[in-house]
Design an enzyme around this catalytic site. Sequence first.
Site: not given
Length: 694
Positions: A38, A223, A612
């Site tokens: 990002t 993205d 994760r």
Amino acid sequence: MSRKFLKYRSILNGPQIEAVETLDGPVLVLAGAGTGKTRVITHRIALMIEKGVDPANIAGMTFTNKAASEMRERINEMISREDAAKVFLGTFHAFCSRILRREISVLGFTSSFTIADEADQVGNVREALAECGISKEDFNPAMCLSMISRAKSSLRTADDYSKDAGDRFEESIGSVYRRYAKMLENQNTLDFDDILLFTVRIFENHPEILRKYQNIYKYLLVDEYQDTNLAQFRILKLLAGEKMNLLVVGDDDQSIYGWRGANIKNILEFPKHFPGSKVIALEQNYRSTGMILDAANAVISMNSERHKKSLWSEIGTGEKIVVVGTDNEVAEAEFVAKKICQIYSETHGASYSDFAVLYRSNHQSRHFEDVMRSYSIPYRLVGSKSFYERKEIRDAVAYLKLAVNPRDDQSFLRIIGVPPRGVGDKAIETMKRIQASGRQPFTSIIGSDGFSGAVGGKAASESANFAERLHKWSTLFAEPGQLYDKAFGYLSEIGYMDGFIKLYKDRKEAEKRRENVFELLNMISESESAAADGSFGFRDFLEKYCLQDDNDKVKEEKGGGVSLMTVHAAKGLEFDHVFISGMELNVFPHERSMKDSTCDEERRLFYVAVTRAKRNLFISWARSRLKYGEAIRQEPSPFIEDLPEDCIVNTDSASEIRPMSNDDFNAQVSAFFKKTGFTAGSVKEKRESYDYYE
């Protein structure tokens, strides 16, 4: 270049800087999990504007509204809000909807088109099946819709589908597809796939329109490129044109939506599609410990079709991954609950929101829900029924859609009996007979003399009254401003707001549902207030509402709780402590993938699950699992065998394993930030800075 921007740029690593500063030509950024993708997109946008690119010439495509919002917040911190507001940042569907509002007339639709939600789509397919003389028992509407959706994502029209049909079954689907498409056209309605398909069709068949948007959007950023389908790829290819000023960020190792039409070849073959591409790999992970990353690298290396890359981290080695075998699924859930209690009690400052339990399929949640309640552990079930799926909200939205687009027959059928108006099944059948001869929308038929004469009595008078009020409010809805007052006035006058007591005899239940509708009206008011100018109208609100994704519909609970979710739902999230459950053959990987002899996407899904975890990872499997009322012996998942032996600890006892302590983790984070120049502030501040990387 502003000092404000330079401050942020100083914390980029080498490959990130290279990606940010390569402004011209096609660029593929291979961004592994937790590598700060990002930041690349947002800093690149800021740099382009600093170097004189008109912000209105920049378009950033995301796959969720949440991702777009986060990017806009970061850009607002780097450049002026005025410039940031001119940049398009949103989903592919939002981008294409913007174009279609201006250009769709060339396809025979009007700019007031509405977007069908899933219930509308299934309803139309059900009608199409009936009109084609096909039993819905033989052809499930949801199954038909899925096949039509896959065809549209592959840019195949109904004629294409019928032409390529290989058997009677596919010929029938082709007939339903053709009828379904015609029904949507008659209703001036698009489904989600049409939004992409029609944009491609306009660009390909109207070069003057394509040139106009090529001149507007000169710099494209994407993205999660690994999740694009053929239609999205085609839109980018057409828009990029000969200059190909296109940067895509993605990770082929996290491509997990093939079942939804995503084409992994888009990212694997990017250099072939866009000659002269620069390929930049982001491999430094800012999220997880080295032990977790070593395991993830080993697992994903088993897939042959991938861009080679290897994640690494300076955070520290961390604790080994715990692999636990339990007697059955109940014991597995007990292990998870006890371990959560242990970590929570032993970790200073721990929150239940730091924990996540992941599973392959939604039905696996039941035992975890039961054990969380029995241990008094707060939890939230991600993917459960949301505010937006409640009947009264869907009904209210259908009323609004009908006022904006009176040709929307599915919305009409949903609300004509809510509240009861004496317009029953016989009256509906009469409308359908009249419609068959002229294809008028139901809103025109219901107020006609022909219909009134055919049904007579209360149905005729109520129908005429409904048609009159709908026409009045459709006119008022066409103008922007005072949306709350208009929506409340319309829903009240047409009988909806006071109709709950007729639908729900329990006054408390009726009042609760009425309050939910008021919350929807508040949402309309908030959307209007947040709009940049005074042109925001009901059409804009409904588009925003209908284009929400699952992330928008997850309500964050105050104080948080343990997250229970599928691995698919966990993509893009991170947690200190992760439990991957049900790691058994034919469960994860799923038995369908075993039958197809392809486990590549399942292995990528496991890779997503592993990455994760930030601090501690637990993997559990059950030796026995109840299936069809019978206890079936289970074998551990072959993915467990892919984990390096020096990264895992196998155990049958939860009590033998201790998680990484908070002090140890904080010490590793502190050492990491000291090395990278962050020497001031408390551990908490350093942790907040650390979280910024992703």
